[in-house]
Enzyme design. Sequence first.
Site, mmCIF file in Angstrom:
data_model
loop_
_atom_site.group_PDB
_atom_site.id
_atom_site.type_symbol
_atom_site.label_atom_id
_atom_site.label_comp_id
_atom_site.label_asym_id
_atom_site.label_seq_id
_atom_site.Cartn_x
_atom_site.Cartn_y
_atom_site.Cartn_z
ATOM 1 N N ASN A 75 18.182 33.484 75.850
ATOM 2 C CA ASN A 75 18.169 34.293 74.632
ATOM 3 C C ASN A 75 18.332 35.776 74.929
ATOM 4 O OD1 ASN A 75 17.905 32.075 72.966
ATOM 5 N ND2 ASN A 75 15.691 32.246 72.750
ATOM 6 N N LYS B 229 36.053 22.273 42.535
ATOM 7 C CA LYS B 229 35.772 22.940 41.258
ATOM 8 C C LYS B 229 36.959 22.918 40.289
ATOM 9 C CE LYS B 229 32.496 25.382 39.090
ATOM 10 N NZ LYS B 229 31.967 26.634 39.644
ATOM 11 N N THR C 282 29.140 34.775 63.823
ATOM 12 C CA THR C 282 30.143 33.716 63.922
ATOM 13 C C THR C 282 29.551 32.311 63.963
ATOM 14 O OG1 THR C 282 30.179 33.884 66.340
ATOM 15 C CG2 THR C 282 31.731 35.273 65.135
ATOM 16 N N GLU D 155 33.952 36.951 31.413
ATOM 17 C CA GLU D 155 32.509 37.078 31.199
ATOM 18 C C GLU D 155 31.934 38.247 32.018
ATOM 19 O OE1 GLU D 155 28.556 34.198 31.613
ATOM 20 O OE2 GLU D 155 30.381 33.706 32.727
ATOM 21 N N GLY E 155 32.038 39.584 68.535
ATOM 22 C CA GLY E 155 32.090 39.057 69.882
ATOM 23 C C GLY E 155 33.057 37.890 69.946
ATOM 24 N N CYS F 161 31.448 30.557 29.061
ATOM 25 C CA CYS F 161 31.245 29.860 30.342
ATOM 26 C C CYS F 161 30.422 28.576 30.185
ATOM 27 C CB CYS F 161 30.627 30.807 31.365
ATOM 28 S SG CYS F 161 30.845 30.250 33.082
ATOM 29 N N GLY G 244 35.275 30.759 72.535
ATOM 30 C CA GLY G 244 34.932 29.537 71.826
ATOM 31 C C GLY G 244 35.608 29.467 70.471
ATOM 32 N N LYS H 220 25.787 34.249 24.304
ATOM 33 C CA LYS H 220 25.779 32.986 25.047
ATOM 34 C C LYS H 220 24.572 32.140 24.641
ATOM 35 C CE LYS H 220 26.652 31.556 29.870
ATOM 36 N NZ LYS H 220 26.840 32.105 31.233
#
Length: 555
Positions: free
Chosen positions: A373, A181, A397, A45, A290, A149, A294, A113
Amino acid sequence: MADHFRLTLAQLNPTVGAIAANAAKARAVWDEARAARADMAALTEMFITGYQTQDLILKPAFVAEAVAAIEALARDCADGPALGIGGPALREGRLCNAYYILQGGKVTATVLKHHLPNDGVFDEKRLFSPADMHGPYVVNGVRIGTPICEDSWHPDVAETLAETGAEILLVPNGSPYHRGKPDLRLNLMVARVVETGLPLVYLNMTGGQDDQVFDGCSMVLNPGGHLAVQMPQFDDCVIHVDFSRGAEGWQAGKGLIAPVPPVAEADYRAMTIGLQDYLGKSGFSKVVLGLSGGIDSALVATIAADALGPENVHCVMLPSEFTSAHSLEDAADCAGRLGARLDTIPISGPQAAVGEALAPLFASTTPGITEENIQSRLRGLLLMALSNKFGAMLLTTGNKSEVAVGYCTIYGDMNGGYNPIKDLWKTRVFDTCRWRNENHRPWMKAPRGAVIPQRIIDKPPSAELRDNQKDEDSLPPYHILDAILEGLVEKDLSVAEIVAQGHDLATVKRVEGLLYTSEWKRFQSAPGVRLTQKAFWLDRRYPMVNRWRDGSGAA
């Protein structure tokens, strides 16, 4: 009357807007089909334009170029098999989503369609006009019906095609991945086969486009719903399928049956491809991020190394006075295991300079979240400087749990051009790290083995912006937070329904408040790979200013 029909199926990765390059891919498939003596080659498609185009398809010049490219393909592919390819079509001033059949130097059929999806990530009613249902077209004596589709998700189009003489159903798709899916598609296509009694070809594209990853997983079903061909999930693939006509109609010969990977692997592959294609299609080949020591940044670094190769991943540790020795060691250990570059840039100097500049205005105040901050924003500033200077895209991240409740700093750790784990709850981050340490696949470019140190997985999460800080100082434990957020975000449950599951009312209300008041941050966040049906962007669109709260859980 033909008794044999060879169909070449191309499960490929087009690029939105790269009309000439997409046309060249189509021509290469046609050449391969001609060499295999196929009757027809089929692409997916909207292949000529790439998918999804969003409002780009509303530009008349773009549509004209796409249609011209299809007409040129028809002329160039005159001597050989038919070619099916998706693209836009104009009919009486209306823009339609179309599938073109090219043969003998011209367009021999154009299918439009009928059903336009308008939920989740799809806005096709904004872009296209629906067309009437259509009948089959003929290629080398075989009547083929093509539900495009969404048309295959409803019984009426396939039923109409069967009633008007279709012998094989060919369904071209632009169907993006989300968890579950493949099974959903299989069940729907089996239903169409059972209803019509016809063999069905489900052909889907591959590759990443913005937040969406198209996962291929194309298949061929014979009457009765029996699987004849299963193409691989996520990989580009071109195969030839032979159909034969017998006393009971057309049947596809048995072919490739590629295994469909489990969800943990599929999610990881989607994040890898999403990042790889977002960068590659945008003209980037390397990233910077960065690496804090962690778990979130360790996973992003690993995904990036698997997608691009460790040599194209630049990790930076930006310690402050609150960064633990363990974090410094863990970041170095992770980068070393991956084979990625790691540099360390202490932020104590810039932090002192900012503190000195603000001291006259902050003199009568108590240090708190503002100062925390500032650390995050200084890190964002330095990482963006490296990105700008060396042409590497900055990756952010933050996981889905943090993004959901705003446990992230705008213009700080939210800085970046892409976020591979944006749709991954924190609890799934831990599971994904364990999965990657235990599994390696040929498509992964980073080393095999435990590339994410166990100590990173085991230690309590912390932003390390103040002494002895832990995430649980500000948030419920992640297994509780994620369960509440899954109810609110992915299942649209009421507060009362979530409380009925055993959660504390005050905690649920607090999480609900954080979710709604953080919408403005998500509006400015980097795009990221979609893994669920309620990812933060097109799937879930909420107002930034919203005073409503659910009172259903109150006694």
